[in-house]
Design a protein around this motif. Structure first.
Motif, PDB file in Angstrom:
ATOM      1  N   TYR A  26      78.701  81.854  68.861  1.00 41.75           N
ATOM      2  CA  TYR A  26      78.966  81.605  70.276  1.00 41.75           C
ATOM      3  C   TYR A  26      79.723  82.772  70.897  1.00 41.75           C
ATOM      4  O   TYR A  26      79.429  83.203  72.016  1.00 41.75           O
ATOM      5  CB  TYR A  26      79.755  80.310  70.420  1.00 41.75           C
ATOM      6  CG  TYR A  26      80.035  79.934  71.847  1.00 41.75           C
ATOM      7  CD1 TYR A  26      78.997  79.750  72.769  1.00 41.75           C
ATOM      8  CD2 TYR A  26      81.341  79.768  72.302  1.00 41.75           C
ATOM      9  CE1 TYR A  26      79.249  79.406  74.082  1.00 41.75           C
ATOM     10  CE2 TYR A  26      81.611  79.418  73.616  1.00 41.75           C
ATOM     11  CZ  TYR A  26      80.562  79.243  74.503  1.00 41.75           C
ATOM     12  OH  TYR A  26      80.807  78.897  75.812  1.00 41.75           O
ATOM     13  N   LEU A  27      80.717  83.303  70.169  1.00 41.85           N
ATOM     14  CA  LEU A  27      81.453  84.468  70.664  1.00 41.85           C
ATOM     15  C   LEU A  27      80.509  85.641  70.865  1.00 41.85           C
ATOM     16  O   LEU A  27      80.543  86.328  71.890  1.00 41.85           O
ATOM     17  CB  LEU A  27      82.575  84.834  69.690  1.00 41.85           C
ATOM     18  CG  LEU A  27      83.361  86.111  70.016  1.00 41.85           C
ATOM     19  CD1 LEU A  27      84.059  85.987  71.373  1.00 41.85           C
ATOM     20  CD2 LEU A  27      84.381  86.405  68.924  1.00 41.85           C
ATOM     21  N   SER A  46      77.408  76.087  72.671  1.00 47.14           N
ATOM     22  CA  SER A  46      78.682  75.582  73.165  1.00 47.14           C
ATOM     23  C   SER A  46      78.949  74.161  72.678  1.00 47.14           C
ATOM     24  O   SER A  46      80.043  73.842  72.200  1.00 47.14           O
ATOM     25  CB  SER A  46      78.688  75.623  74.699  1.00 47.14           C
ATOM     26  OG  SER A  46      79.877  75.056  75.205  1.00 47.14           O
ATOM     27  N   THR A  49      79.841  73.993  69.002  1.00 44.82           N
ATOM     28  CA  THR A  49      81.226  74.364  68.702  1.00 44.82           C
ATOM     29  C   THR A  49      82.193  73.244  69.057  1.00 44.82           C
ATOM     30  O   THR A  49      83.363  73.295  68.659  1.00 44.82           O
ATOM     31  CB  THR A  49      81.628  75.639  69.463  1.00 44.82           C
ATOM     32  OG1 THR A  49      81.487  75.421  70.876  1.00 44.82           O
ATOM     33  CG2 THR A  49      80.771  76.819  69.041  1.00 44.82           C
ATOM     34  N   ALA A 234      84.721  81.403  74.672  1.00 45.15           N
ATOM     35  CA  ALA A 234      84.760  81.465  73.208  1.00 45.15           C
ATOM     36  C   ALA A 234      86.155  81.177  72.658  1.00 45.15           C
ATOM     37  O   ALA A 234      86.303  80.741  71.509  1.00 45.15           O
ATOM     38  CB  ALA A 234      84.283  82.833  72.727  1.00 45.15           C
TER      39      ALA A 234
END
Length: 760
Positions: A26-27, A46, A49, A234
């Protein structure tokens, strides 16, 4: 580990790794898309996570072996957070949720549950912490909250700009929750601290990242600069993953307690508390130059107030530590420095054996035990206080006087050699020779002093103490008052210690015997009394007389035991003589330390009863010293002895105190005139006059007079002419064993009625 356990461990590992990879992906995705929204990143990655950490936490609940409540709260919090994220997720391009909505409820529950989890998490670890630690916690938490109140002031002002509504309340709740969460995290760090390998660092880092993302997001929304799909998003994902990682690990092991943490972590906590105090002061200073919200000012003021309270507590702790240090190096009774202080200062002073000289004097009060036994321990304590004060008056600048314990004192003389040490020792002996006033009783004390020199006799305090101790016992044995350590003293001291051990063995192995000296009735010449004198039949040194061991017996505290041994032997012999038809009284001369034993009268009565001996068969010879030291105690003990038929004789009469009032007040049967008056009276008219007047005094008080030390026919005849009642001495018979005394008595053929003495 079984197959099932291995499978569970693999599942856990796969899930945790998947959670971490999703956060990393995701980062990378938000960085790659460069601010442009993409469903694969902003929606699916997203949401993964958010939900994967929740799944990891619920798996931890199922596998938890410790902290089950905390793990359950974390799982619930993560689930509500995931629900909130799902509600706000852009599932359609035109999705625009109202505010507030159910997603906000999920976020609020996340904050509340995390705060409760933190309270439970820390409560067990910080139980029993001191007030100063909790004040540090308050300072840290309030300081962090004050700073956040300044930072989040635009958000709060924007939320409160309109009329009050549910939307306003929720909008205000978000920054307040961030403040509470950050304050709680800071407080935990201050109270608990960290150490290497502490997993709590993971939780703290995760919460800080999550709160930081919240704060930045709130500020961007206030200025209308927030954009979906930036690296800011993030930070939430990474923070949530770290929280879940901590929960997963803590469910499988016991978390370290703060009591296990090393001291440096507390120093780090103090640093954080200090930084928080500076932050609070900074906010207050800022408020004087620009607008600062009332909440920030209140929190900053509370921070400074808590810091002031912490400073007050710290000041008291410093005073208490200083007092404890003083107490640790001071004698509680006399107020003098103690043994610990001597070691500390002597170690510092004796660093240079070339240029510095010191003398260590070791002092021990003579017969201090008698003061405790006769006047009580409180009187003994007062005597020690007076001794300490009197010794302190003799100190020079730089000298160190300490009380080592009991009746032992030590004096470290600065820059002193043998000559100075000798002069000081003589001065101290003279100072302590003056009587002390205790309970209206004049107590005469004396001290034995031994000293050793630095560096000649030793280069460290332990060596000097040992050698000064040897010298002190040498002074006590010689009666000279003080003695300087010499090369041969160690051998003498070793011999003395060996003799004391032999004395202890002799008391239980029948090595002590009694010799008996008859007392001749005047003028008839018959015998009614004998005096028993103790001898030590040493296995290697032969027959030893009292002057060879009685001093050691007294110093070693063995006089009571020896007294019992002598009484048993003397009364056994009296019973034998009584069975043989010899009616003899046996006199036993007791030391002052024996006569202050309050149990003695009852024990004597039991001994007489056990042997079926009649009253008058036992007589005690005591000295004036005991009578004058404690008149009330003497009266009590002597009266109790008289009730059991024991007669009382005053030994060495005329050589003690000049006061004769005790002759009127105390139950005394007999006076024994000292040999120093008897020996010269044949050739000295004044001596003869003293003997005659003393005999007259005794008779006028209804007492018998016994003259000891009669060594010539002239003295014997003179005593007869003066009307003396009994005579004792070498002219008639030396002290001999009981068998020899029987032969002597048979040869005289004159055994009379009961009356007789015994001595050692």
């Amino acid at each position: 580990m079984g197959d099932e356990a291995m499978m569970r461990a693999r599942v856990d590992a796969v899930l945790v790794w998947t959670m971490g990879l999703c956060a990393a992906a995701y980062l990378g995705g938000v960085v790659w898309q460069g601010g442009e929204s993409h469903p694969a990143v902003d929606l699916w990655l997203s949401l993964s996570t958010s939900w994967l950490p929740a799944v990891v936490c619920w798996l931890a609940v199922a596998r938890a072996v410790s902290r089950r409540r905390e793990v359950l709260l974390a799982a619930l919090a993560m689930t509500f957070l995931a629900v909130g994220d799902t509600y706000y997720a852009p599932l359609t391009s035109d999705w625009s949720p109202s505010f507030p909505n159910p997603g906000d409820l999920g976020y609020m529950l996340f904050y509340l549950l995390m705060l409760v989890m933190l309270v439970l998490l820390v409560r067990r670890d910080v139980r029993g912490q001191s007030r100063s630690v909790w004040l540090d916690c308050a300072v840290g938490s309030l300081g962090a909250a004050a700073v956040l109140a300044v930072v989040l002031n635009p958000v709060m002002a924007s939320a409160l700009a309109g009329s009050w509504s549910l939307a306003t309340a929720v909008a205000v709740a978000y920054p307040l929750m961030d403040m509470f969460l950050m304050a709680a995290v800071t407080g935990i760090v201050v109270v608990r601290g960290f150490r290497g390998g502490d997993r709590l660092v993971v939780l703290i880092l995760g919460l800080m990242l999550y709160t930081l993302a919240d704060i930045v997001y709130a500020l961007q929304v206030t200025t209308d600069t927030y954009v979906l799909g930036t690296p800011l998003d993030a930070l939430w994902a990474i923070g949530i993953a770290l929280i879940a990682l901590y929960v997963h690990g803590s469910a499988h092991r016991t978390v370290s307690k703060v009591s296990d943490l090393p001291a440096p972590t507390r120093a780090a906590a103090l640093i954080m508390s200090g930084l928080a105090t500076l932050a609070g002061l900074g906010v207050l200073v800022m408020g004087t130059r620009t607008y600062v919200s009332s909440l920030a000012v209140v929190l900053a003021g509370a921070t400074v107030f808590a810091a002031a309270a912490r400073t007050q507590v710290a000041f008291r702790q410093i005073l208490r530590m200083a007092d404890l240090r003083r107490q640790a190096t001071s004698d509680h009774l006399t107020g003098l420095p103690n043994r610990r202080a001597l070691y500390a200062q002597a170690g510092a002073r004796m660093g240079d054996p070339v240029s510095e000289r010191y003398a260590l004097l070791l002092m021990d009060l003579d017969r201090f035990k008698e003061v405790n036994d006769s006047l009580g321990h409180q009187a003994g304590d007062r005597l020690l206080i007076q001794v300490g004060g009197r010794l302190s008056e003799q100190l020079r600048s730089g000298d160190l006087l300490v009380r080592l314990g009991g009746d032992e004192f030590a004096l470290l003389l600065d820059g002193a050699g043998a000559e100075q040490a000798t002069a000081v020792a003589a001065k101290l002996c003279a100072a302590l020779a003056e009587p002390f006033a205790l309970d209206d009783v004049a107590v005469h004390s004396a001290v034995s002093i031994g000293f050793a020199l630095f560096p000649g006799d030793g280069h460290d305090l332990d060596t000097l103490l040992r050698k000064a101790d040897v010298a002190m016992y040498k002074a006590k044995a010689s009666g000279d008052g003080f003695h300087a350590y010499g090369g041969g003293d160690d051998t003498d001291f070793t011999t003395q210690l060996r003799t004391v051990d032999e004395l202890r063995a002799a008391l239980t192995s029948g090595q002590f015997v009694l010799h008996y000296q008859p007392k001749i009735n005047l003028p008839a010449g018959d015998v009614h009394d004998v005096e028993a004198l103790v001898r030590w039949n040493h296995p290697t040194r032969g027959l030893l007389y009292p002057d060879a061991f009685l001093t050691l017996v007294e110093e070693a505290g063995l006089m009571r035991a020896l007294t019992r041994v002598v009484l048993h032997i003397a009364l056994d012999q009296a019973a034998v003589w009584l069975a043989e038809g010899r009616n003899l009284t046996v006199a036993v001369n007791l030391s002052a330390s024996s006569m202050i034993d309050t149990d003695l009268p009852d024990e004597v009565a039991a001994m007489l009863t056990a042997r079926h001996l009649p009253p008058g068969v036992l007589k005690f010879e005591i000295t004036e010293e005991f009578l004058m030291a404690d008149r009330d105690r003497a009266r009590d003990i002597l009266t109790r002895l008289r009730l059991h038929g024991v007669q009382i004789s005053i030994d060495d009469f005329g050589t003690g105190y000049s006061s004769l009032s005790y002759l009127r007040d105390l139950p005394i049967d007999e006076l024994k005139l000292d040999r120093s008056f008897v020996t010269p009276m044949v050739d000295d008219a004044r001596a003869a006059a003293l003997v005659a007047s003393t005999i007259g005094l005794a008779h006028s008080l209804g007492m018998r007079m016994v003259a000891e030390g009669v060594e010539s026919a002239g003295a014997y005849d003179e005593l007869v002419s003066l009307g003396c009642d009994q005579a004792q001495g070498y002219h008639m018979s030396r002290p001999v064993p009981a068998d020899e005394l029987n032969v002597w008595l048979n040869a005289r053929g004159s055994i009379g009625e009961l009356t007789a003495p015994a001595r050692f």
